[in-house]
Design an enzyme around this catalytic site. Structure first.
Site, PDB file in Angstrom:
ATOM      1  N   PRO A 295       0.750  -1.131  -0.041  1.00  0.00           N
ATOM      2  CA  PRO A 295       0.016  -0.055  -0.016  1.00  0.00           C
ATOM      3  C   PRO A 295       0.749   1.352   0.082  1.00  0.00           C
ATOM      4  CG  PRO A 295      -0.019  -1.063   2.328  1.00  0.00           C
ATOM      5  CD  PRO A 295       0.899  -1.873   1.323  1.00  0.00           C
ATOM      6  N   ARG A 334      -2.134  16.508  -9.738  1.00  0.00           N
ATOM      7  CA  ARG A 334      -3.489  15.310  -9.753  1.00  0.00           C
ATOM      8  C   ARG A 334      -4.679  15.863 -10.451  1.00  0.00           C
ATOM      9  NH1 ARG A 334      -5.591  12.769  -6.376  1.00  0.00           N
ATOM     10  NH2 ARG A 334      -5.238  10.690  -7.339  1.00  0.00           N
ATOM     11  N   TYR A 338      -5.710  13.678 -13.436  1.00  0.00           N
ATOM     12  CA  TYR A 338      -6.548  12.811 -13.349  1.00  0.00           C
ATOM     13  C   TYR A 338      -8.125  13.494 -13.037  1.00  0.00           C
ATOM     14  CZ  TYR A 338      -2.377  10.488 -11.850  1.00  0.00           C
ATOM     15  OH  TYR A 338      -1.123  10.052 -11.792  1.00  0.00           O
ATOM     16  N   CYS A 365       1.536  28.981 -15.771  1.00  0.00           N
ATOM     17  CA  CYS A 365       1.093  29.764 -17.104  1.00  0.00           C
ATOM     18  C   CYS A 365       0.502  28.527 -17.932  1.00  0.00           C
ATOM     19  CB  CYS A 365       2.282  29.997 -17.668  1.00  0.00           C
ATOM     20  SG  CYS A 365       3.252  31.266 -16.853  1.00  0.00           S
TER      21      CYS A 365
HETATM   22  N1  LLP Z   1       2.438  -1.522  -6.232  1.00  0.00           N
HETATM   23  C1  LLP Z   1       2.557  -1.355  -7.321  1.00  0.00           C
HETATM   24  C2  LLP Z   1       3.300  -2.261  -8.471  1.00  0.00           C
HETATM   25  C3  LLP Z   1       2.257  -0.087  -7.845  1.00  0.00           C
HETATM   26  O1  LLP Z   1       2.133   0.236  -9.252  1.00  0.00           O
HETATM   27  C4  LLP Z   1       1.593   0.809  -7.030  1.00  0.00           C
HETATM   28  C5  LLP Z   1       1.073   2.159  -7.587  1.00  0.00           C
HETATM   29  C6  LLP Z   1       1.381   0.720  -5.804  1.00  0.00           C
HETATM   30  C7  LLP Z   1       1.862  -0.650  -5.242  1.00  0.00           C
HETATM   31  C8  LLP Z   1       0.832   1.561  -4.761  1.00  0.00           C
HETATM   32  O2  LLP Z   1      -0.537   1.681  -5.001  1.00  0.00           O
HETATM   33  P1  LLP Z   1      -1.432   2.624  -3.838  1.00  0.00           P
HETATM   34  O3  LLP Z   1      -1.604   1.729  -2.625  1.00  0.00           O
HETATM   35  O4  LLP Z   1      -0.587   3.883  -3.502  1.00  0.00           O
HETATM   36  O5  LLP Z   1      -2.566   2.817  -4.814  1.00  0.00           O
HETATM   37  N2  LLP Z   1      -0.012   8.620  -9.379  1.00  0.00           N
HETATM   38  C9  LLP Z   1      -1.264   8.204  -9.346  1.00  0.00           C
HETATM   39  C10 LLP Z   1      -1.130   6.591  -8.739  1.00  0.00           C
HETATM   40  C11 LLP Z   1      -0.210   5.694  -9.519  1.00  0.00           C
HETATM   41  C12 LLP Z   1      -0.136   4.526  -8.541  1.00  0.00           C
HETATM   42  C13 LLP Z   1       0.925   3.553  -9.316  1.00  0.00           C
HETATM   43  N3  LLP Z   1       1.291   2.329  -8.913  1.00  0.00           N
HETATM   44  C14 LLP Z   1      -2.199   9.188  -8.650  1.00  0.00           C
HETATM   45  O6  LLP Z   1      -1.717  10.113  -7.995  1.00  0.00           O
HETATM   46  O7  LLP Z   1      -3.203   8.626  -8.396  1.00  0.00           O
END
Ligand code: LLP
Length: 441
Positions: A295, A334, A338, A365
Protein backbone atom coordinates in the site's frame (compact mmCIF):
# COMPACT_ATOMS: atom_id res chain seq x y z
CA UNK A 1 -13.58 -0.81 12.58
CA UNK A 2 -12.91 2.46 10.79
CA UNK A 3 -9.41 3.27 9.61
CA UNK A 4 -7.82 6.66 8.90
CA UNK A 5 -8.06 6.27 5.11
CA UNK A 6 -11.82 6.62 5.55
CA UNK A 7 -11.43 10.15 6.94
CA UNK A 8 -10.95 13.20 4.79
CA UNK A 9 -8.79 14.87 7.41
CA UNK A 10 -5.74 13.74 9.38
CA UNK A 11 -6.91 12.16 12.64
CA UNK A 12 -5.51 14.95 14.81
CA UNK A 13 -7.28 17.78 12.94
CA UNK A 14 -9.18 20.25 15.11
CA UNK A 15 -10.05 23.88 15.50
CA UNK A 16 -7.90 25.46 18.22
CA UNK A 17 -8.57 28.30 20.66
CA UNK A 18 -7.25 30.84 18.14
CA UNK A 19 -10.01 29.69 15.81
CA UNK A 20 -7.54 28.19 13.33
CA UNK A 21 -7.21 24.64 12.06
CA UNK A 22 -4.53 22.63 13.79
CA UNK A 23 -3.02 19.29 12.88
CA UNK A 24 -0.69 17.28 15.10
CA UNK A 25 -1.09 19.99 17.72
CA UNK A 26 0.34 22.62 15.33
CA UNK A 27 -1.60 25.67 14.18
CA UNK A 28 -1.61 25.63 10.38
CA UNK A 29 -1.44 29.42 10.17
CA UNK A 30 1.66 29.41 12.38
CA UNK A 31 3.21 26.68 10.26
CA UNK A 32 2.54 28.74 7.13
CA UNK A 33 4.19 31.77 8.77
CA UNK A 34 7.15 29.83 10.07
CA UNK A 35 7.98 27.71 7.01
CA UNK A 36 6.36 29.66 4.19
CA UNK A 37 3.94 28.33 1.60
CA UNK A 38 3.24 26.20 -0.34
CA UNK A 39 3.94 23.75 2.44
CA UNK A 40 3.25 20.05 2.74
CA UNK A 41 2.28 19.15 6.31
CA UNK A 42 2.38 15.48 7.34
CA UNK A 43 0.68 14.23 10.48
CA UNK A 44 2.83 11.50 11.99
CA UNK A 45 -0.07 10.15 14.09
CA UNK A 46 -2.15 9.51 10.97
CA UNK A 47 0.69 7.72 9.18
CA UNK A 48 1.33 5.53 12.21
CA UNK A 49 -2.36 4.90 12.73
CA UNK A 50 -2.46 3.46 9.21
CA UNK A 51 0.61 1.27 9.67
CA UNK A 52 -0.83 0.08 12.99
CA UNK A 53 -4.17 -0.67 11.32
CA UNK A 54 -2.47 -2.73 8.63
CA UNK A 55 -0.49 -4.69 11.21
CA UNK A 56 -3.54 -5.23 13.38
CA UNK A 57 -5.89 -6.14 10.55
CA UNK A 58 -3.51 -8.78 9.17
CA UNK A 59 -2.30 -10.12 12.52
CA UNK A 60 -4.17 -13.40 12.14
CA UNK A 61 -2.08 -14.14 9.04
CA UNK A 62 1.50 -14.32 10.30
CA UNK A 63 3.08 -14.74 6.88
CA UNK A 64 2.51 -11.13 5.82
CA UNK A 65 5.25 -8.99 4.31
CA UNK A 66 4.01 -5.40 4.45
CA UNK A 67 5.80 -3.02 2.15
CA UNK A 68 5.15 0.69 1.88
CA UNK A 69 4.92 1.68 -1.82
CA UNK A 70 7.39 4.51 -1.58
CA UNK A 71 6.34 6.07 -4.89
CA UNK A 72 3.45 7.61 -2.93
CA UNK A 73 5.84 9.70 -0.83
CA UNK A 74 9.54 9.03 -0.63
CA UNK A 75 11.91 10.83 1.70
CA UNK A 76 14.49 9.65 4.18
CA UNK A 77 12.23 10.47 7.15
CA UNK A 78 9.42 8.30 5.81
CA UNK A 79 11.91 5.45 5.35
CA UNK A 80 12.81 5.82 9.01
CA UNK A 81 9.17 5.73 10.09
CA UNK A 82 8.51 2.63 7.98
CA UNK A 83 11.57 0.94 9.43
CA UNK A 84 10.30 1.70 12.96
CA UNK A 85 6.88 0.34 12.03
CA UNK A 86 8.37 -2.90 10.74
CA UNK A 87 7.34 -2.24 7.15
CA UNK A 88 9.48 -3.01 4.14
CA UNK A 89 9.69 -0.74 1.10
CA UNK A 90 8.45 -1.23 -2.44
CA UNK A 91 10.92 0.68 -4.63
CA UNK A 92 10.56 1.40 -8.31
CA UNK A 93 13.62 3.36 -9.44
CA UNK A 94 17.29 3.91 -8.80
CA UNK A 95 16.35 7.11 -7.00
CA UNK A 96 14.05 5.31 -4.61
CA UNK A 97 16.65 2.59 -4.01
CA UNK A 98 19.30 5.23 -3.35
CA UNK A 99 17.02 7.13 -0.94
CA UNK A 100 16.23 3.98 1.05
CA UNK A 101 19.89 3.03 1.24
CA UNK A 102 20.98 6.50 2.27
CA UNK A 103 18.32 6.55 4.99
CA UNK A 104 19.99 3.45 6.41
CA UNK A 105 17.00 1.25 5.59
CA UNK A 106 17.38 -2.52 5.94
CA UNK A 107 17.63 -3.29 2.23
CA UNK A 108 16.80 -6.95 2.71
CA UNK A 109 13.26 -5.74 3.38
CA UNK A 110 12.89 -3.98 0.05
CA UNK A 111 11.37 -5.06 -3.21
CA UNK A 112 12.18 -3.58 -6.62
CA UNK A 113 9.33 -3.15 -9.11
CA UNK A 114 9.08 -1.56 -12.54
CA UNK A 115 8.55 -2.28 -16.21
CA UNK A 116 11.86 -0.96 -17.52
CA UNK A 117 14.54 -1.30 -14.91
CA UNK A 118 17.89 -0.30 -16.37
CA UNK A 119 21.21 -2.09 -16.15
CA UNK A 120 22.45 0.54 -13.70
CA UNK A 121 19.35 0.29 -11.53
CA UNK A 122 19.46 -3.51 -11.36
CA UNK A 123 23.18 -3.44 -10.71
CA UNK A 124 22.66 -0.98 -7.88
CA UNK A 125 19.77 -3.05 -6.50
CA UNK A 126 22.00 -6.12 -6.31
CA UNK A 127 24.96 -4.22 -4.89
CA UNK A 128 22.79 -2.65 -2.19
CA UNK A 129 21.19 -6.00 -1.34
CA UNK A 130 17.58 -5.32 -2.35
CA UNK A 131 15.65 -8.31 -0.97
CA UNK A 132 13.43 -9.28 -3.88
CA UNK A 133 13.03 -8.20 -7.47
CA UNK A 134 9.71 -8.37 -9.24
CA UNK A 135 10.67 -9.13 -12.83
CA UNK A 136 8.32 -7.58 -15.34
CA UNK A 137 9.34 -8.93 -18.77
CA UNK A 138 11.64 -11.18 -20.81
CA UNK A 139 14.19 -8.43 -21.45
CA UNK A 140 14.61 -7.95 -17.72
CA UNK A 141 14.94 -11.67 -16.99
CA UNK A 142 17.99 -11.90 -19.24
CA UNK A 143 19.48 -8.63 -18.05
CA UNK A 144 19.05 -9.47 -14.38
CA UNK A 145 20.48 -12.94 -14.78
CA UNK A 146 23.59 -11.48 -16.43
CA UNK A 147 24.08 -8.94 -13.69
CA UNK A 148 23.50 -11.52 -10.97
CA UNK A 149 26.02 -13.82 -12.64
CA UNK A 150 28.60 -11.04 -12.84
CA UNK A 151 28.13 -10.33 -9.13
CA UNK A 152 28.09 -14.04 -8.37
CA UNK A 153 24.72 -13.83 -6.67
CA UNK A 154 21.46 -15.71 -6.75
CA UNK A 155 18.56 -13.27 -6.73
CA UNK A 156 15.13 -13.84 -5.25
CA UNK A 157 12.55 -12.95 -7.89
CA UNK A 158 8.81 -12.74 -8.32
CA UNK A 159 7.26 -12.73 -11.77
CA UNK A 160 4.90 -9.82 -12.32
CA UNK A 161 1.80 -11.05 -14.09
CA UNK A 162 -1.06 -9.20 -15.76
CA UNK A 163 -4.06 -10.73 -14.03
CA UNK A 164 -6.69 -9.40 -16.45
CA UNK A 165 -8.77 -7.69 -13.80
CA UNK A 166 -10.34 -4.32 -14.43
CA UNK A 167 -11.19 -2.14 -11.48
CA UNK A 168 -13.27 0.99 -11.29
CA UNK A 169 -10.67 3.66 -11.05
CA UNK A 170 -9.22 6.26 -13.36
CA UNK A 171 -7.92 4.68 -16.56
CA UNK A 172 -4.42 6.05 -16.00
CA UNK A 173 -4.10 4.30 -12.65
CA UNK A 174 -5.52 0.93 -13.65
CA UNK A 175 -2.73 -1.58 -14.04
CA UNK A 176 -4.11 -5.11 -13.87
CA UNK A 177 -6.15 -5.16 -17.09
CA UNK A 178 -4.86 -7.26 -20.00
CA UNK A 179 -3.80 -4.44 -22.31
CA UNK A 180 -1.28 -3.07 -19.85
CA UNK A 181 2.37 -2.15 -20.10
CA UNK A 182 3.07 -4.07 -16.90
CA UNK A 183 3.89 -7.70 -16.43
CA UNK A 184 3.80 -11.05 -18.19
CA UNK A 185 0.61 -11.99 -19.93
CA UNK A 186 -0.53 -15.33 -18.49
CA UNK A 187 -0.23 -16.94 -21.90
CA UNK A 188 3.55 -16.45 -21.89
CA UNK A 189 4.24 -17.13 -18.23
CA UNK A 190 5.49 -20.67 -18.83
CA UNK A 191 8.02 -19.42 -21.36
CA UNK A 192 9.46 -17.26 -18.61
CA UNK A 193 9.45 -20.12 -16.12
CA UNK A 194 11.14 -22.45 -18.61
CA UNK A 195 13.87 -19.88 -19.16
CA UNK A 196 14.43 -19.47 -15.43
CA UNK A 197 14.68 -23.20 -14.82
CA UNK A 198 16.69 -24.04 -17.91
CA UNK A 199 18.96 -21.07 -18.44
CA UNK A 200 18.86 -18.37 -15.83
CA UNK A 201 20.67 -20.13 -13.03
CA UNK A 202 21.21 -16.96 -11.00
CA UNK A 203 17.51 -16.32 -10.56
CA UNK A 204 15.56 -17.93 -7.74
CA UNK A 205 11.87 -17.83 -8.56
CA UNK A 206 9.92 -17.57 -5.29
CA UNK A 207 6.52 -16.36 -6.39
CA UNK A 208 4.11 -14.27 -8.41
CA UNK A 209 3.21 -10.59 -8.23
CA UNK A 210 0.21 -8.62 -9.46
CA UNK A 211 -1.11 -5.14 -8.88
CA UNK A 212 -4.60 -4.25 -10.02
CA UNK A 213 -4.68 -0.49 -9.74
CA UNK A 214 -4.87 2.38 -7.35
CA UNK A 215 -7.60 4.27 -5.44
CA UNK A 216 -9.70 1.08 -5.30
CA UNK A 217 -12.93 0.99 -3.30
CA UNK A 218 -14.09 -2.58 -3.99
CA UNK A 219 -13.20 -5.73 -2.11
CA UNK A 220 -14.12 -8.11 -4.88
CA UNK A 221 -11.15 -7.28 -7.11
CA UNK A 222 -8.81 -8.54 -4.40
CA UNK A 223 -10.72 -11.79 -4.23
CA UNK A 224 -10.46 -12.10 -8.01
CA UNK A 225 -6.77 -11.32 -7.89
CA UNK A 226 -6.09 -14.04 -5.30
CA UNK A 227 -8.13 -16.40 -7.45
CA UNK A 228 -6.08 -15.71 -10.59
CA UNK A 229 -2.77 -16.03 -8.73
CA UNK A 230 -3.71 -19.28 -7.00
CA UNK A 231 -4.89 -20.85 -10.23
CA UNK A 232 -1.47 -20.10 -11.67
CA UNK A 233 0.35 -21.46 -8.62
CA UNK A 234 -1.68 -24.65 -8.81
CA UNK A 235 -1.06 -24.98 -12.54
CA UNK A 236 2.67 -24.40 -12.07
CA UNK A 237 2.73 -26.96 -9.26
CA UNK A 238 1.07 -29.58 -11.45
CA UNK A 239 3.26 -28.86 -14.44
CA UNK A 240 6.67 -28.22 -12.86
CA UNK A 241 6.27 -29.92 -9.52
CA UNK A 242 7.28 -26.81 -7.61
CA UNK A 243 5.13 -24.88 -5.20
CA UNK A 244 5.74 -21.15 -5.28
CA UNK A 245 5.67 -19.93 -1.71
CA UNK A 246 5.26 -16.14 -2.03
CA UNK A 247 2.63 -13.95 -3.61
CA UNK A 248 2.47 -10.19 -3.93
CA UNK A 249 -0.97 -8.60 -4.21
CA UNK A 250 0.25 -5.04 -4.85
CA UNK A 251 -1.36 -1.98 -3.32
CA UNK A 252 -4.38 0.05 -4.23
CA UNK A 253 -6.61 0.70 -1.21
CA UNK A 254 -8.38 4.01 -1.75
CA UNK A 255 -8.71 7.08 0.46
CA UNK A 256 -11.45 9.65 0.95
CA UNK A 257 -10.70 12.84 -0.97
CA UNK A 258 -14.22 14.22 -0.76
CA UNK A 259 -17.57 13.24 0.71
CA UNK A 260 -18.34 11.43 -2.53
CA UNK A 261 -15.64 8.82 -1.85
CA UNK A 262 -16.44 5.78 0.26
CA UNK A 263 -13.25 3.76 0.64
CA UNK A 264 -13.32 0.50 2.53
CA UNK A 265 -11.31 0.06 5.71
CA UNK A 266 -8.03 -1.78 6.08
CA UNK A 267 -9.90 -4.40 8.13
CA UNK A 268 -12.31 -5.08 5.29
CA UNK A 269 -9.56 -5.49 2.74
CA UNK A 270 -7.57 -7.68 5.16
CA UNK A 271 -10.54 -9.92 5.77
CA UNK A 272 -11.15 -10.37 2.05
CA UNK A 273 -7.51 -11.14 1.37
CA UNK A 274 -7.03 -13.51 4.30
CA UNK A 275 -10.25 -15.45 3.70
CA UNK A 276 -9.68 -15.79 0.01
CA UNK A 277 -6.11 -16.96 0.54
CA UNK A 278 -7.13 -19.51 3.13
CA UNK A 279 -10.00 -20.77 1.00
CA UNK A 280 -7.83 -21.08 -2.07
CA UNK A 281 -4.95 -22.71 -0.20
CA UNK A 282 -7.36 -25.32 1.09
CA UNK A 283 -9.11 -25.84 -2.23
CA UNK A 284 -5.88 -26.34 -4.17
CA UNK A 285 -3.99 -28.07 -1.36
CA UNK A 286 -1.25 -25.49 -1.41
CA UNK A 287 0.54 -24.33 1.70
CA UNK A 288 -0.57 -20.82 2.67
CA UNK A 289 2.05 -18.57 1.04
CA UNK A 290 3.95 -15.55 2.30
CA UNK A 291 1.94 -12.53 1.19
CA UNK A 292 3.37 -9.19 0.22
CA UNK A 293 1.12 -6.16 0.09
CA UNK A 294 2.33 -2.78 -1.11
CA UNK A 295 0.00 0.00 0.00
CA UNK A 296 1.14 3.52 -0.75
CA UNK A 297 -1.68 6.04 -0.97
CA UNK A 298 -3.64 4.61 1.98
CA UNK A 299 -0.62 4.91 4.30
CA UNK A 300 0.34 8.51 3.61
CA UNK A 301 -2.51 10.07 1.62
CA UNK A 302 -4.77 11.15 4.47
CA UNK A 303 -1.85 12.23 6.64
CA UNK A 304 -0.76 15.04 4.33
CA UNK A 305 -2.22 18.46 3.59
CA UNK A 306 -0.91 21.31 1.49
CA UNK A 307 -1.02 24.89 2.70
CA UNK A 308 -1.13 27.78 0.24
CA UNK A 309 -1.41 31.52 0.64
CA UNK A 310 -4.23 33.24 -1.17
CA UNK A 311 -3.01 35.82 -3.69
CA UNK A 312 -4.78 37.51 -6.57
CA UNK A 313 -8.43 36.94 -7.34
CA UNK A 314 -10.70 37.71 -10.21
CA UNK A 315 -14.40 37.75 -10.87
CA UNK A 316 -15.23 36.93 -14.47
CA UNK A 317 -18.21 39.13 -15.37
CA UNK A 318 -21.25 36.81 -15.26
CA UNK A 319 -18.82 33.91 -14.71
CA UNK A 320 -16.62 32.24 -12.17
CA UNK A 321 -14.75 33.72 -9.28
CA UNK A 322 -11.09 32.68 -9.40
CA UNK A 323 -8.84 32.71 -6.39
CA UNK A 324 -5.17 32.13 -7.12
CA UNK A 325 -2.73 30.50 -4.71
CA UNK A 326 1.05 30.45 -4.60
CA UNK A 327 1.43 26.87 -5.87
CA UNK A 328 -0.52 24.69 -8.26
CA UNK A 329 0.17 21.93 -10.74
CA UNK A 330 3.87 21.84 -9.86
CA UNK A 331 3.12 20.70 -6.31
CA UNK A 332 -0.09 18.81 -7.10
CA UNK A 333 -0.55 17.63 -10.66
CA UNK A 334 -3.42 15.29 -9.78
CA UNK A 335 -6.33 17.68 -10.52
CA UNK A 336 -5.05 18.45 -14.01
CA UNK A 337 -3.84 14.93 -14.71
CA UNK A 338 -6.67 12.81 -13.34
CA UNK A 339 -9.44 15.36 -12.72
CA UNK A 340 -8.87 14.55 -9.04
CA UNK A 341 -11.16 16.28 -6.55
CA UNK A 342 -10.09 17.65 -3.19
CA UNK A 343 -11.62 19.00 -0.02
CA UNK A 344 -10.49 22.51 0.86
CA UNK A 345 -10.79 24.78 3.90
CA UNK A 346 -9.48 28.17 4.87
CA UNK A 347 -7.18 27.42 7.81
CA UNK A 348 -7.73 30.79 9.47
CA UNK A 349 -11.51 30.79 8.89
CA UNK A 350 -12.72 27.25 9.53
CA UNK A 351 -15.90 28.42 11.24
CA UNK A 352 -16.95 31.13 8.81
CA UNK A 353 -19.92 30.61 6.60
CA UNK A 354 -19.08 29.11 3.22
CA UNK A 355 -20.97 31.72 1.31
CA UNK A 356 -18.93 32.10 -1.84
CA UNK A 357 -18.49 29.73 -4.75
CA UNK A 358 -14.89 29.91 -5.90
CA UNK A 359 -12.45 28.16 -8.21
CA UNK A 360 -8.94 27.87 -6.87
CA UNK A 361 -6.27 28.25 -9.48
CA UNK A 362 -2.56 27.69 -9.35
CA UNK A 363 0.07 30.21 -10.43
CA UNK A 364 1.33 28.38 -13.50
CA UNK A 365 1.18 29.60 -17.07
CA UNK A 366 -1.43 27.11 -18.07
CA UNK A 367 -5.21 27.44 -18.12
CA UNK A 368 -5.58 23.86 -16.90
CA UNK A 369 -3.75 24.73 -13.70
CA UNK A 370 -6.89 24.63 -11.59
CA UNK A 371 -6.67 22.93 -8.20
CA UNK A 372 -10.36 22.77 -7.47
CA UNK A 373 -13.46 24.02 -9.27
CA UNK A 374 -16.57 25.65 -7.85
CA UNK A 375 -16.20 25.00 -4.13
CA UNK A 376 -18.09 26.85 -1.44
CA UNK A 377 -15.73 28.65 0.91
CA UNK A 378 -15.81 31.66 3.23
CA UNK A 379 -14.95 34.96 1.55
CA UNK A 380 -11.24 34.64 0.87
CA UNK A 381 -8.91 37.60 1.38
CA UNK A 382 -5.33 37.99 0.29
CA UNK A 383 -3.05 36.28 2.82
CA UNK A 384 -5.55 33.69 3.96
CA UNK A 385 -4.09 30.21 4.41
CA UNK A 386 -5.82 27.67 2.24
CA UNK A 387 -5.61 24.03 3.23
CA UNK A 388 -6.02 21.18 0.74
CA UNK A 389 -6.61 17.83 2.44
CA UNK A 390 -5.37 14.43 1.28
CA UNK A 391 -2.34 15.58 -0.65
CA UNK A 392 -0.01 13.22 1.22
CA UNK A 393 0.24 10.66 -1.57
CA UNK A 394 1.48 11.44 -5.09
CA UNK A 395 1.64 15.17 -4.36
CA UNK A 396 5.28 15.79 -3.55
CA UNK A 397 6.29 12.63 -5.40
CA UNK A 398 4.85 13.94 -8.67
CA UNK A 399 5.95 17.53 -8.12
CA UNK A 400 7.95 19.36 -10.75
CA UNK A 401 9.77 22.59 -11.39
CA UNK A 402 7.36 23.65 -14.11
CA UNK A 403 7.80 27.36 -14.77
CA UNK A 404 10.90 27.04 -12.60
CA UNK A 405 8.72 27.20 -9.54
CA UNK A 406 10.61 25.87 -6.50
CA UNK A 407 9.54 22.62 -4.86
CA UNK A 408 7.86 23.26 -1.49
CA UNK A 409 9.11 22.21 1.92
CA UNK A 410 7.51 19.41 3.92
CA UNK A 411 7.14 19.27 7.69
CA UNK A 412 6.22 16.38 9.96
CA UNK A 413 3.97 17.36 12.85
CA UNK A 414 3.30 15.49 16.06
CA UNK A 415 2.17 16.51 19.56
CA UNK A 416 2.66 20.21 18.93
CA UNK A 417 6.10 19.82 17.33
CA UNK A 418 6.94 20.43 13.70
CA UNK A 419 10.12 19.28 11.98
CA UNK A 420 11.31 19.86 8.47
CA UNK A 421 11.56 16.59 6.53
CA UNK A 422 12.16 18.23 3.14
CA UNK A 423 13.80 21.62 2.85
CA UNK A 424 12.26 24.12 0.49
CA UNK A 425 14.23 24.08 -2.74
CA UNK A 426 16.41 27.14 -3.30
CA UNK A 427 17.07 29.08 -6.50
CA UNK A 428 20.72 27.95 -6.30
CA UNK A 429 19.63 24.32 -6.21
CA UNK A 430 17.23 24.96 -9.04
CA UNK A 431 20.06 26.11 -11.31
CA UNK A 432 22.70 23.75 -9.93
CA UNK A 433 22.49 21.29 -12.81
CA UNK A 434 22.42 23.89 -15.58
CA UNK A 435 25.51 24.20 -17.74
CA UNK A 436 26.39 26.89 -20.28
CA UNK A 437 28.74 25.26 -22.83
CA UNK A 438 31.95 27.22 -23.52
CA UNK A 439 31.02 27.78 -27.14
CA UNK A 440 28.10 29.92 -26.03
CA UNK A 441 30.46 32.31 -24.26
N1 LLP B 1 2.49 -1.58 -6.16
C1 LLP B 1 2.63 -1.32 -7.46
C2 LLP B 1 3.26 -2.31 -8.33
C3 LLP B 1 2.17 -0.10 -7.98
O1 LLP B 1 2.31 0.16 -9.27
C4 LLP B 1 1.56 0.84 -7.11
C5 LLP B 1 1.09 2.12 -7.62
C6 LLP B 1 1.45 0.52 -5.75
C7 LLP B 1 1.91 -0.71 -5.31
C8 LLP B 1 0.83 1.45 -4.75
O2 LLP B 1 -0.50 1.69 -5.01
P1 LLP B 1 -1.39 2.56 -3.98
O3 LLP B 1 -1.54 1.74 -2.71
O4 LLP B 1 -0.69 3.82 -3.72
O5 LLP B 1 -2.67 2.73 -4.67
N2 LLP B 1 -0.01 8.74 -9.49
C9 LLP B 1 -1.31 8.11 -9.32
C10 LLP B 1 -1.18 6.75 -8.68
C11 LLP B 1 -0.33 5.80 -9.46
C12 LLP B 1 -0.13 4.50 -8.76
C13 LLP B 1 0.94 3.72 -9.42
N3 LLP B 1 1.22 2.48 -8.82
C14 LLP B 1 -2.19 9.04 -8.53
O6 LLP B 1 -1.75 10.11 -8.14
O7 LLP B 1 -3.35 8.72 -8.30
Amino acid sequence: METANQNIKPITTKINTQGNIEIGGCDLVELANKYGTPLYVYDEATIRSMTHSYKDAFKTYPKMKMMFASKAFMTKAICRIMQQEGFGLDLCSGGEIYTAKSAGFDMSKTLFNGNNKSYDELNMALEFGVGTISVDNFFELALLNNIAESQNKKVRILLRITPGIECHTHEYIQTGHLDSKFGFDLTVLDEAIDLIFDEYKNLNLVGLHAHIGSQIFEKKVYFDEVDVIFKEIKRIKDKYNIELSEINLGGGLGIKYTDKDAPISVYEIAETIITSIEEHAKKYEIEAPYVFIEPGRSIVGTSGVTLYTAGSSKQVPHGRRYQAVDGGMSDNVRPSMYQAQYTVEVANKPDEEECEKVTISGKHCESGDILVKDVNLPVIEEGDVICFYDTGAYGYSMSSNYNRVLKPAAVLVNNGKSDIIINRQTYEELCASDVIPDRLN
